[in-house]
Structure formats: C-alpha cells, structure tokens
Design a protein around this motif. Structure first.
Motif, mmCIF file in Angstrom:
data_model
loop_
_atom_site.group_PDB
_atom_site.id
_atom_site.type_symbol
_atom_site.label_atom_id
_atom_site.label_comp_id
_atom_site.label_asym_id
_atom_site.label_seq_id
_atom_site.Cartn_x
_atom_site.Cartn_y
_atom_site.Cartn_z
ATOM 1 N N LEU A 97 60.343 -13.722 20.509
ATOM 2 C CA LEU A 97 59.662 -13.477 21.809
ATOM 3 C C LEU A 97 58.647 -14.624 21.831
ATOM 4 O O LEU A 97 58.428 -15.318 23.074
ATOM 5 C CB LEU A 97 58.972 -12.364 21.579
ATOM 6 N N PHE A 98 58.031 -14.974 20.581
ATOM 7 C CA PHE A 98 57.081 -16.099 20.779
ATOM 8 C C PHE A 98 57.309 -17.369 20.968
ATOM 9 O O PHE A 98 56.556 -18.221 21.231
ATOM 10 C CB PHE A 98 55.968 -15.774 19.732
ATOM 11 N N ALA A 99 58.942 -17.840 20.610
ATOM 12 C CA ALA A 99 59.437 -18.862 21.027
ATOM 13 C C ALA A 99 59.549 -19.007 22.430
ATOM 14 O O ALA A 99 59.935 -20.007 23.044
ATOM 15 C CB ALA A 99 60.693 -18.891 20.222
ATOM 16 N N CYS A 100 59.436 -17.889 23.240
ATOM 17 C CA CYS A 100 59.755 -17.988 24.762
ATOM 18 C C CYS A 100 58.511 -18.837 25.463
ATOM 19 O O CYS A 100 57.522 -18.926 24.771
ATOM 20 C CB CYS A 100 59.758 -16.719 25.190
ATOM 21 N N ILE A 120 70.302 -13.294 39.175
ATOM 22 C CA ILE A 120 71.563 -12.843 38.220
ATOM 23 C C ILE A 120 71.070 -12.836 36.747
ATOM 24 O O ILE A 120 71.227 -12.005 36.007
ATOM 25 C CB ILE A 120 72.816 -13.725 38.425
ATOM 26 N N ALA A 121 70.333 -13.927 36.440
ATOM 27 C CA ALA A 121 69.979 -13.970 34.875
ATOM 28 C C ALA A 121 68.907 -12.837 34.779
ATOM 29 O O ALA A 121 69.050 -12.359 33.308
ATOM 30 C CB ALA A 121 69.226 -15.499 34.677
ATOM 31 N N ILE A 122 68.164 -12.501 35.486
ATOM 32 C CA ILE A 122 67.374 -11.297 35.204
ATOM 33 C C ILE A 122 68.149 -10.065 34.984
ATOM 34 O O ILE A 122 67.880 -9.336 34.045
ATOM 35 C CB ILE A 122 66.263 -11.128 36.383
ATOM 36 N N LYS A 131 67.175 -17.344 27.481
ATOM 37 C CA LYS A 131 68.387 -18.304 26.955
ATOM 38 C C LYS A 131 69.294 -18.358 28.186
ATOM 39 O O LYS A 131 69.725 -19.601 28.345
ATOM 40 C CB LYS A 131 69.049 -17.334 25.841
ATOM 41 N N PHE A 132 69.310 -17.605 28.998
ATOM 42 C CA PHE A 132 70.200 -17.765 30.330
ATOM 43 C C PHE A 132 70.067 -18.942 31.033
ATOM 44 O O PHE A 132 70.621 -19.551 31.520
ATOM 45 C CB PHE A 132 70.449 -16.333 31.019
ATOM 46 N N MET A 133 68.504 -18.848 31.255
ATOM 47 C CA MET A 133 68.197 -20.008 32.260
ATOM 48 C C MET A 133 68.445 -21.434 31.620
ATOM 49 O O MET A 133 68.819 -22.345 32.071
ATOM 50 C CB MET A 133 66.546 -19.811 32.396
ATOM 51 N N ASP A 134 68.157 -21.379 30.116
ATOM 52 C CA ASP A 134 68.591 -22.545 29.583
ATOM 53 C C ASP A 134 69.924 -22.832 29.713
ATOM 54 O O ASP A 134 70.407 -24.047 29.974
ATOM 55 C CB ASP A 134 68.347 -22.665 28.020
ATOM 56 N N VAL A 135 70.851 -22.018 29.630
ATOM 57 C CA VAL A 135 72.220 -22.267 29.835
ATOM 58 C C VAL A 135 72.555 -22.549 31.447
ATOM 59 O O VAL A 135 73.310 -23.618 31.519
ATOM 60 C CB VAL A 135 73.091 -20.955 29.786
ATOM 61 N N THR A 184 83.022 -14.105 27.422
ATOM 62 C CA THR A 184 81.427 -13.494 27.754
ATOM 63 C C THR A 184 80.348 -14.681 27.221
ATOM 64 O O THR A 184 81.088 -15.623 26.615
ATOM 65 C CB THR A 184 80.980 -12.284 27.035
ATOM 66 N N PRO A 185 79.371 -14.737 27.832
ATOM 67 C CA PRO A 185 78.305 -15.834 27.463
ATOM 68 C C PRO A 185 78.130 -15.676 25.812
ATOM 69 O O PRO A 185 78.202 -14.812 25.240
ATOM 70 C CB PRO A 185 76.990 -15.457 28.230
ATOM 71 N N GLY A 186 78.337 -17.082 25.317
ATOM 72 C CA GLY A 186 78.124 -17.279 24.018
ATOM 73 C C GLY A 186 76.682 -16.812 23.337
ATOM 74 O O GLY A 186 76.754 -16.255 22.269
ATOM 75 N N VAL A 187 75.624 -16.718 24.231
ATOM 76 C CA VAL A 187 74.382 -16.106 23.681
ATOM 77 C C VAL A 187 74.355 -14.664 23.522
ATOM 78 O O VAL A 187 73.575 -14.039 23.068
ATOM 79 C CB VAL A 187 73.271 -16.513 24.656
ATOM 80 N N LEU A 188 75.419 -14.018 24.027
ATOM 81 C CA LEU A 188 75.359 -12.556 24.051
ATOM 82 C C LEU A 188 76.448 -12.020 22.964
ATOM 83 O O LEU A 188 77.546 -12.717 22.740
ATOM 84 C CB LEU A 188 75.987 -11.858 25.569
ATOM 85 N N ASP A 189 75.930 -10.977 22.230
ATOM 86 C CA ASP A 189 76.871 -10.378 21.463
ATOM 87 C C ASP A 189 77.400 -9.023 22.189
ATOM 88 O O ASP A 189 76.704 -8.184 21.937
ATOM 89 C CB ASP A 189 76.160 -9.968 20.287
#
Ligand code: ADP
Ligand code: MG
Length: 619
Positions: free
Chosen positions: A589-592, A561-563, A468-472, A526-531
C-alpha cells in the motif's frame, strides 16, 4: 387585430405527441411489440440495425388488419381496443390510447404489411412523416410486419441526443425483457445487425427468466405464491446470497404489464431486511393479477406507472408473501416460519465403513499477496514493493511504542506535500506483525507515531491492484497468465454487449478473452498481476462494478476499467489475514503513489489521534 389561435395540423400534433410516447428506438420496439401481443401473436420477431437508429423491423403472426383498419391505425386516437370512457376501467390490452402508430409515423419512414387470415391478399402502406406515400394490396403471410427506418429524421434535436449504440441497444434489450418475462408462452426472437441476441422458445415463467438472464440465475430463484381476494401474486424472488451490487433484475408486472412502483419495491426490500449483504440488491420477478377496475394505468403515456386502489393492503400482502417464501426456503432464521412447505430428504443409509474424509488439497505456501510470480514479467517492470517509497512511510511508526509524540498532525498531512520526509525514514524492523491487529476481518489496526492507524483492507488492496493495472496499461508489453483449462462465461445479452465494448481494454490489461458464439466468451488467460482462481467470477463482478461506475467516469474508459477490475478482484471483507500477509499489504500500500485513497476516491485509512484517545479518558 385578427384572431390568432388556430388548431395545429395533425402532422404537427402527432409530432408533439411523439415527443412523449417515442423517446428513443426502444420506445418504438415497446409499442410495436405490445401491439403484436394485443393482436394475439404467438411469435414475434424483432430485427434492429444500429441499435434501431437505422432500422427496426417487427413481425408477428397475430390477427392482422383489414385494408381500412390498416390505414386508420395511423390516425391519432385510432384504436380497436376501447370504445368508451367506461372501457378505461377494465383494460386488459397493452395499448388503448391509439397514439403509438400515429406518433411513430410522424417522425419516421414506416412501412406496414398486414393480412388477416380471412383475406386473400394483404395491405401495404408506406408513410413518411405522417404523409401516406403508397397504399396497395400485397401478397404476404398472415399477421403484421412493421419496418421503421430513419427514426427522428425530421426531429434533428432528438436524433442528435440519441446515445451511443451500446446504450440505445441496452434500452431495447430492457424493453424486450419486460415483455418477454411475463409472456413465456410467446416465442420471441431479437436480432441486432443480423446476429441473434435472443431466441426465446415457448416455455414457462421460470424457464423464460433463465433463458433471458442466463442459467446461473436458476439456483437463486425462490418461488412466491399468494392468493387473496384483492390480488394474486406469483413469481420468484432471488435468494439473498445471490444479491448483486447493481439494481437490475427487479421486475413488477401488473396484469402482464411491466411497472415501476417504488412503494411496493419497499415492501419487497423490507422483507429482505437484515438478510442482504451491504450494498447489494436482490432480484425479483413478481406478477400481480388483479381486477383491472382497481388500477389506473392511464397515468403516463408510456404506462409504466400504475396507481392501485388499496395500495396499503397490497403492500402488506406483498411483504408477507416475500417474507414467507424466503422463510420457507430457509433463507431467514427459520424459527418464525411454518416449515411445512419444505421437503424432507431422508439420508441414505449406509455402512459406517463407507464413510471417509473428503480428499482436500491445500497449498500451504499460497499467499494471495505474493505478486512476484515466477515466469511473469511486465516488460522491464517487476511488481515488487517499491522500497524507496516504503522507507519513508515506516517512520510513521517512530515512537509508537514510547510516550505519545507531542506533535499532532492532521491526517491529511501525513501523505500530502512536503511534510512527508519529516515523517518517514526509519527502518522496517520497528514494525512487525505483532503490532498489527485485524479487526472484524475488515480493518487493520496499527499504532503509529501520532496514534492508531486504521486501514480498510479491501480499499487498500483495491489501491494496490489499481496502480498495478495502470502500470500494465502504460507499459508496452502485457503479460497474461494462461489458464490451464479455459473457462467459458455465458452472459445475458446486455452484459455480453457491455463486455464486447470493453474487450480491447481488457486485452490490454492482460486478459485473453474471445467471443465464442451467442453471448458466450472463453477466457484463456488472465492478467499476470492477478491470482485468479475463478476468472468467470471476476468477469461477472467486473461488469457489475463497471455498470455501477458513474457515467462521467466511463469517459476515461481504460482507467474506469482498471478501477472496476481492482474492485472486482480485491480481497473481500471477511478474509482473515495472516500477520505476514498484513505486513505485505501494508508494504504494498505504501509503495503506491496515492496510498490514502482507493481508486474511486474513498478513504483507505484514518488515524485516531492519541490526543483524542487521551481526551476520551480525561473524565
Ligand atoms: P393502441 O395500441 O393504443 O390501440 P396503436 O397506435 O398502437 O394504438 O395502434 C392502433 C391500432 O392499430 C390498434 O388498436 C390495432 O387495432 C391496430 N394494430 C396495431 N398494430 C397491430 C398489429 N401488430 N396487429 C394487428 N393490429 C394492429
Ligand atoms: Mg399500441
């Protein structure tokens, strides 16, 4: 043929010696600050420009030097600290080899101003590459001030191999920490490019550690004290629950001198045995006072290795002292320990009617895996499970309930290459929460066609977040979730520098962080993808992870940094998951793109083949 051996000129000999004593700007800081300590200074001010590559300036209010001594100080083996070989066995000063100033003067442009209290005027000396350019009286305050410019100007190989400013600065900060911690009675300030990184007032040991590493360390420190005829030990050890993933704040000082000692380190670590979470390291700050005759400091020019007579006995003393402190402070199962040192805090008497249940609010709908936040979008992207990919993996489950499939394929084949389509393609309905089991709040077990699939829940979540971070990072628009109440984080100077160096990448990921004065940052979003419930914790963990990542990997900074962020924010082991959460985790996971490896290349899942299970029952 005539004789060919000759003595090297002093300037060359000094340059060679410099190679050992002065490795980088931080070594200059170390040597000059140690000299200031030996001169009895109560205040030391350090300035550096460009991580010391351009300028290092160190001023003290110590005893100063006479005009003759000021000149002599730059000669090799010139020292006021020892007279004879015997003195080597009772060293109480930081320096004694008389090498530092000669070495520094051989490879830099050095200016010295110094004055003793009893003198009317001071002395100014300018030396470049061992050549005295000027010596004259000068009006100056009592004490000594060195300014070192163009370090390694005549040793291009060294200069070329200096690391980036952030790295060199980090080394300077380490040296200052090593001197500041054992000398809390000395006021020490450090300015880098004119901005203050440390302004440490005179104080006690505990407060100094807090001033250096930030307030959060205070609650973790447990005092240690042990006095024997051989050695006196005092200081602090960190409580196991505050142990960190990086080896960092571990300090031994022998008679006020920082040292590395792998053997004694083991004594401390063994005292923590079974108390530490896996892969974490406790902090410790241990000061040893002992007869200088029982130690040998002269093992290495930088004097960070020290040999001890009676090191086995000392090992035992350290081990017992640390163990006892951890025990007294109730961090070890306490039955073995004398509890007399604990304070009993009586409970306040009160009327039973005063007592009421605390008011706890929970959100029953909260689901950490629900990444579809209302009002958050990433350009055209929506972070839902990618159903197309999903459809294929579900076939893994085909026949899982029935008799074992005759085809056994190696684990890799499941996700590599063309074999995929063969395996996937059935509807999701076959797989329900009922078939999934969480083991030790760490693994997810689920039957698949060829056996039993075991998924590491944390690594799986890391993989999901990472993609997700890499997509961002790849998309043009970044969504940041604004914090209702902006949080501030106060970091130690080394971490603050690190955060500054990766700030722009964090902004690209959706963090909204601003510098807010000295080593303090405000997190507005904070990044929208994170809660994220406590963004400051995520930042601290992120820095830990980033520090831990291999040097090589740091070259691809954004990805690294994404890692690090994925690792810092992934769900921890020990988190209990509801069946639907497990479901969603597996879906995501399997959508990755690469579900079977974590972003740092570790295995996310494994399959125990039915065949192997059958084999184990065959006898
Ligand atoms: P060492 O510290 O091993 O004696 P150095 O080359 O570092 O060798 O310093 C040489 C001498 O210069 C010291 O012994 C001391 O007498 C003098 N000196 C160096 N720095 C200072 C200082 N900041 N204040 C007073 N004297 C100093
Ligand atoms: Mg010295």
């Amino acid at each position: 043929m005539s004789d060919i051996i000759q003595l090297l000129p002093d300037s060359v000999a000094n340059q060679i010696a410099a190679g050992e004593v002065i490795q980088r700007p931080a070594s200059v800081v170390k040597e000059l600050v140690e000299n200031a300590l030996d001169a009895g200074a109560t205040e030391i001010i350090i300035h550096a420009k460009d991580a010391g590559k351009t300028l290092i300036q160190i001023s003290d209010n110590g005893c100063g030097m006479s005009p003759t001594d000021a000149r002599m100080a730059f000669e090799r083996h010139a020292t006021s600290k020892i007279n004879s070989a015997n003195d080597l066995f009772c060293i109480r000063t930081m320096g004694f080899r008389g090498e530092a100033l000669a070495s520094i003067a051989a490879i830099a442009d050095v200016e010295l101003k110094t004055k003793r209290v009893e003198d009317e005027v001071g002395t100014f000396i300018h030396i470049i590459g061992s050549q005295v350019k000027k010596q004259e009286p000068v009006a100056c305050t009592n004490g000594t001030s060195f300014s070192i410019k163009n370090l390694f100007f005549n040793v291009p190989a060294r200069r070329k191999f200096l690391k980036a400013n952030t790295t060199e600065l980090k080394h300077i900060i380490y040296e200052i920490q090593r001197i500041a911690i054992p000398n809390p009675e000395i006021k020490i300030s450090f300015y880098h490019n004119n901005s203050p990184l440390y302004e440490l007032p005179q104080t006690n040991h505990r407060k100094r550690i807090v001033d250096v590493f930030g307030k959060s360390i205070n609650q973790s420190l447990v005092p240690v004290k042990e006095e024997t005829s051989l050695i006196k030990i005092h200081g602090f050890v960190g409580q196991p629950k505050f142990a960190r993933k990086t080896v960092g704040e571990q300090f031994f000082f022998a008679n006020g001198r920082f040292m590395r000692h792998p053997y004694f380190h083991k004594a401390v670590m063994q005292a923590y045995e079974k108390l530490l979470p896996p892969d974490t390291f406790p902090s410790y700050f241990l000061f040893f006072e002992l007869d200088p005759g029982n130690i040998d400091i002269n093992v290495h020019p930088t004097k960070t290795e020290i040999k001890f007579e009676n090191d086995r006995a000392i090992w035992q003393i350290i081990h017992a002292a640390v163990r006892e402190s951890l025990g007294k402070h109730n961090v070890v199962p306490s039955i073995d320990f004398d509890q007399s040192g604990n304070i009993d805090i009586p409970l306040p008497k009160r009327d039973a009617s005063d007592i009421s249940f605390p008011d706890i609010k929970v959100n029953p709908d909260y689901n950490p895996f629900n990444t579809e936040k209302s009002g958050v979008s990433f350009g055209n992207r929506e972070f839902k499970s990618d159903r197309t990919n999903l459809g294929r993996w579900e076939d893994l489950y085909e026949g899982a309930e029935n008799k074992p499939s005759p085809q056994h394929q190696s684990e890799q084949n499941y996700f590599d290459g063309d074999g995929l389509d063969d395996l996937y393609g059935k509807s999701k309905e076959q797989f329900t929460g009922k078939k999934v089991l969480q083991l030790k709040q760490k693994y997810i077990l689920t039957p698949v066609k060829s056996g039993l699939m075991v998924i590491d829940q944390k690594r799986a979540h890391e993989r999901i977040l990472f993609e997700k971070f890499m997509d961002v990072l790849k998309s043009d628009s970044v969504a940041s979730q604004q914090q209702l109440f902006p949080q501030t984080v106060e970091l130690n100077p080394a971490d603050a520098e690190l955060l500054k160096s990766i700030l722009s990448d964090l902004l690209a990921l959706g963090f909204d962080i601003r510098e807010f004065g000295k080593n303090t940052f405000v997190i507005n979003g904070t990044p929208g993808v994170l809660d994220v419930s406590s963004p400051e914790l995520i930042i601290e963990r992120l820095l830990e992870e980033y520090k831990n990542s291999p040097l090589e990997a740091k070259k691809k900074a954004k990805e690294q940094i994404a890692i690090s962020l994925a690792k810092a924010s992934a769900l921890e082991y020990g988190t209990e998951l509801k069946p639907e959460e497990v479901d969603r985790l597996i879906d995501n996971l399997f959508a990755c793109v690469t579900p079977n490896f974590s972003p740092d290349g570790k295995k996310v899942l494994t399959i125990i083949q039915t065949e192997d299970i059958e084999k184990s029952f065959s006898k």
